[in-house]
Design a protein around this motif. Structure first.
Motif, PDB file in Angstrom:
ATOM      1  N   ASP A   9     -95.120 -72.519   4.708  1.00 47.22           N
ATOM      2  CA  ASP A   9     -96.083 -72.078   5.103  1.00 47.22           C
ATOM      3  C   ASP A   9     -96.046 -70.431   4.719  1.00 47.22           C
ATOM      4  N   LEU A  10     -95.381 -69.816   4.376  1.00 40.20           N
ATOM      5  CA  LEU A  10     -94.661 -68.506   3.772  1.00 40.20           C
ATOM      6  C   LEU A  10     -96.643 -67.414   3.057  1.00 40.20           C
ATOM      7  N   GLY A  11     -96.852 -68.455   2.610  1.00 42.52           N
ATOM      8  CA  GLY A  11     -98.184 -67.226   2.310  1.00 42.52           C
ATOM      9  C   GLY A  11     -98.268 -66.246   0.668  1.00 42.52           C
ATOM     10  N   ILE A  12     -96.963 -66.832  -0.513  1.00 41.09           N
ATOM     11  CA  ILE A  12     -96.899 -66.559  -1.670  1.00 41.09           C
ATOM     12  C   ILE A  12     -96.812 -67.689  -1.623  1.00 41.09           C
ATOM     13  N   THR A  13     -96.544 -68.000  -3.206  1.00 41.79           N
ATOM     14  CA  THR A  13     -96.387 -68.853  -3.797  1.00 41.79           C
ATOM     15  C   THR A  13     -95.288 -68.966  -4.688  1.00 41.79           C
ATOM     16  N   PRO A  14     -94.126 -69.590  -4.390  1.00 41.44           N
ATOM     17  CA  PRO A  14     -93.435 -69.339  -5.337  1.00 41.44           C
ATOM     18  C   PRO A  14     -93.125 -70.293  -6.844  1.00 41.44           C
ATOM     19  N   MET A  15     -92.777 -69.862  -7.646  1.00 36.68           N
ATOM     20  CA  MET A  15     -92.275 -70.250  -9.575  1.00 36.68           C
ATOM     21  C   MET A  15     -91.067 -70.325  -8.977  1.00 36.68           C
ATOM     22  N   PHE A  16     -90.792 -71.837  -9.514  1.00 34.09           N
ATOM     23  CA  PHE A  16     -89.336 -71.745  -9.973  1.00 34.09           C
ATOM     24  C   PHE A  16     -89.188 -71.722 -11.889  1.00 34.09           C
ATOM     25  N   PHE A  17     -88.642 -71.644 -11.906  1.00 33.96           N
ATOM     26  CA  PHE A  17     -87.795 -71.445 -13.181  1.00 33.96           C
ATOM     27  C   PHE A  17     -86.652 -72.567 -13.558  1.00 33.96           C
ATOM     28  N   LYS A  18     -86.174 -73.089 -14.612  1.00 32.21           N
ATOM     29  CA  LYS A  18     -84.771 -73.670 -15.164  1.00 32.21           C
ATOM     30  C   LYS A  18     -84.712 -72.599 -15.977  1.00 32.21           C
ATOM     31  N   GLU A  19     -83.278 -72.568 -16.263  1.00 29.47           N
ATOM     32  CA  GLU A  19     -82.331 -71.343 -16.924  1.00 29.47           C
ATOM     33  C   GLU A  19     -83.173 -71.196 -17.947  1.00 29.47           C
ATOM     34  N   PHE A  20     -83.050 -70.184 -18.567  1.00 31.61           N
ATOM     35  CA  PHE A  20     -83.412 -70.861 -20.632  1.00 31.61           C
ATOM     36  C   PHE A  20     -82.725 -69.579 -20.940  1.00 31.61           C
ATOM     37  N   PHE A  21     -82.554 -70.489 -21.995  1.00 31.90           N
ATOM     38  CA  PHE A  21     -82.007 -70.387 -23.552  1.00 31.90           C
ATOM     39  C   PHE A  21     -82.097 -70.129 -24.598  1.00 31.90           C
ATOM     40  N   TYR A  22     -81.569 -69.835 -25.828  1.00 28.04           N
ATOM     41  CA  TYR A  22     -82.071 -70.130 -27.209  1.00 28.04           C
ATOM     42  C   TYR A  22     -80.773 -71.081 -27.689  1.00 28.04           C
ATOM     43  N   CYS A  23     -82.195 -72.339 -28.473  1.00 28.44           N
ATOM     44  CA  CYS A  23     -81.445 -72.965 -29.280  1.00 28.44           C
ATOM     45  C   CYS A  23     -81.475 -73.029 -30.802  1.00 28.44           C
ATOM     46  N   LYS A  24     -80.790 -73.258 -31.178  1.00 32.87           N
ATOM     47  CA  LYS A  24     -80.929 -72.892 -32.575  1.00 32.87           C
ATOM     48  C   LYS A  24     -81.509 -74.292 -33.457  1.00 32.87           C
ATOM     49  N   LYS A  25     -81.384 -75.126 -33.260  1.00 31.74           N
ATOM     50  CA  LYS A  25     -82.384 -76.107 -33.281  1.00 31.74           C
ATOM     51  C   LYS A  25     -83.809 -76.182 -33.076  1.00 31.74           C
ATOM     52  N   CYS A  26     -83.924 -75.852 -31.954  1.00 32.69           N
ATOM     53  CA  CYS A  26     -85.739 -75.233 -31.449  1.00 32.69           C
ATOM     54  C   CYS A  26     -85.772 -74.542 -32.198  1.00 32.69           C
ATOM     55  N   LYS A  27     -85.031 -73.389 -32.073  1.00 33.95           N
ATOM     56  CA  LYS A  27     -85.363 -72.448 -33.525  1.00 33.95           C
ATOM     57  C   LYS A  27     -86.139 -71.423 -32.318  1.00 33.95           C
ATOM     58  N   GLY A  28     -85.617 -71.576 -30.590  1.00 41.44           N
ATOM     59  CA  GLY A  28     -86.102 -70.299 -29.586  1.00 41.44           C
ATOM     60  C   GLY A  28     -86.037 -70.936 -28.436  1.00 41.44           C
ATOM     61  N   ILE A  29     -87.222 -70.496 -28.293  1.00 41.10           N
ATOM     62  CA  ILE A  29     -86.213 -69.845 -25.858  1.00 41.10           C
ATOM     63  C   ILE A  29     -86.761 -71.500 -25.297  1.00 41.10           C
ATOM     64  N   VAL A  30     -85.813 -71.715 -24.656  1.00 41.85           N
ATOM     65  CA  VAL A  30     -86.666 -73.795 -24.297  1.00 41.85           C
ATOM     66  C   VAL A  30     -85.499 -72.966 -23.432  1.00 41.85           C
TER      67      VAL A  30
END
Length: 410
Positions: free
Chosen positions: A335-356
């Motif tokens: 009931d904090l009154g502000i919504t947290p947005m959780f994100f896993k750690e991002f990294f650059y994938c050479k195969k995906c060729k993007g940030i994932v």
């Protein structure tokens, strides 16, 4: 038909977002913590009278941290606090992470004093001064002792002197004084043009017709991982509030002016003008990990934000906290009154060729390039431009325009 399709697609995305345990909410600028935005500013008439009579008051010198805390109390950034914590509130914050009235609060906002400097008693009015400048008048309600080791263990989850927060705790005076304050002056602010108070941001968000606002706290220059995280969050809300922390930092951190100029560069080239705001907050980091993540969320709630980005090891230092411990603590504050947005750690994938991140990338570790602040910092020290998937060229050039972008020994 095209509009209907887009609407359905957007609805499906939002549904997935809610399923992932990030509640979009009803869509309104958040109410201040405790229901009312605190304002503890002395009127000009009272200020003039107090300064004329300053020699009749007992005066005590305070640290820069305390001066900044006073400012944050006075402008409502620490709402509902009217002053420094009294003993009952401190005990409750240490043991239960709530004030004595039951409202969530995790970081002690206290004023310490050495026994030899206590030439006043409970019930007195005193002046708090920084470098001889009267900053605030304080009603002394409470003078009390506390256990520094217990304080450190409960706030920082360690008593290791190598933790900067623990080290600062052991340097504090043996007594604390609690009571309401009225702000007289602010300490000099060379970044005043970047400064917005909660009253200001709330008016700005309303003017922009933003009903949902996500806050991002930072004490670093932006790399591509930060940008990707911010824009991912912005996809689901009306506005992005980037709120760099200015104030005392540890050795090796980026200087305040470097952080601001780097973000100005990023805003100029890569952010829509009507979707993001950059404003600073003067605050000394405690490096208290999970507890401080909650505190930072409360501060942004008071600015009017509805959402708060919590990334990996938020407000952490060294290896004192688990990588996602700062996210897990929010389960205890539904009931904090502000919504947290959780994100896993991002990294650059050479195969995906993007940030994932690991949730959407199937490839092994050897294909991943992780965003390491230390690695990027070392490249900058050596004059090497980070790869384009680590940092924008324009941001790197901005950093390199400074002779020494890092905080050194004090």
């Amino acid at each position: 038909m095209e509009r209907d399709y887009l609407y359905r697609a957007k609805s499906e995305i939002q549904e997935l977002y809610i399923i992932s345990k990030i509640n979009i909410g009803e869509g309104m600028v958040s109410k201040p913590h405790g229901g009312k935005l605190v304002k503890r500013l002395m009127s000009e008439k009272a200020k003039e009278r107090t300064l004329e009579e300053k020699n009749s008051y007992i005066r005590i010198s305070i640290s820069e941290r305390a001066a900044l805390d006073l400012e944050n109390i006075a402008y409502g950034i620490y709402s509902p606090l009217d002053g420094f914590l009294r003993e009952d509130d401190l005990i409750s914050v240490l043991n239960d992470m709530h004030l004595s009235d039951g409202l969530a609060w995790t970081i002690p906002i206290v004023l310490d004093v050495n026994e030899g400097n206590i030439n006043f008693t409970e019930g007195d009015e005193i002046l708090l001064c920084y470098n001889e400048l009267p900053i605030a008048k304080m009603d002394v309600d409470n003078i009390y002792k506390y256990n520094k080791k217990e304080y450190a263990q409960k706030v920082f989850k360690t008593t290791d002197i190598n933790h900067p927060g623990v080290a600062n705790t052991y340097k504090m005076g043996d007594y604390l004084i609690g009571g309401d304050i009225k702000l007289i002056n602010e300490i000099p602010n060379k970044f005043s043009k970047y400064t917005l108070r909660p009253e200001d941001t709330r008016k700005l968000f309303k003017k922009n017709t933003w009903k949902t606002i996500v806050a991002f706290q930072t004490r670093n220059v932006p790399h591509l991982g930060h940008e990707y995280l911010q824009k991912s969050a912005l996809t689901f809300v009306d506005g992005l509030f980037i709120n760099p922390v200015l104030g005392k930092k540890k050795k090796g951190d980026y200087k305040d002016e470097v952080i601001l100029k780097a973000y100005e560069t990023l805003f100029k080239h890569y952010y829509p003008k009507d979707s993001a705001v950059l404003a600073t907050v003067r605050y000394e980091m405690r490096y208290a990990g999970p507890r401080e993540a909650i505190h930072h969320a409360i501060m942004r709630k008071n600015f009017g934000c509805t959402h708060f980005i919590v990334g990996r090891d938020h407000a952490g230092v060294g290896n004192y906290y688990g990588p996602y411990e700062a996210q897990e603590i929010f389960k205890n504050f539904p009931d904090l009154g502000i919504t947290p947005m959780f994100f896993k750690e991002f990294f650059y994938c050479k195969k995906c060729k993007g940030i994932v991140n690991e949730k959407i990338c199937p490839h092994p570790m050897e294909d991943r390039e992780y965003f390491s602040g230390t690695k990027i910092r070392n490249m900058i020290v050596e004059g090497k431009e980070p790869p384009e998937y680590f940092m924008r060229k324009e941001v790197y050039e901005t950093i390199m325009s400074f002779e020494n972008p890092f905080v050194g020994d004090e």
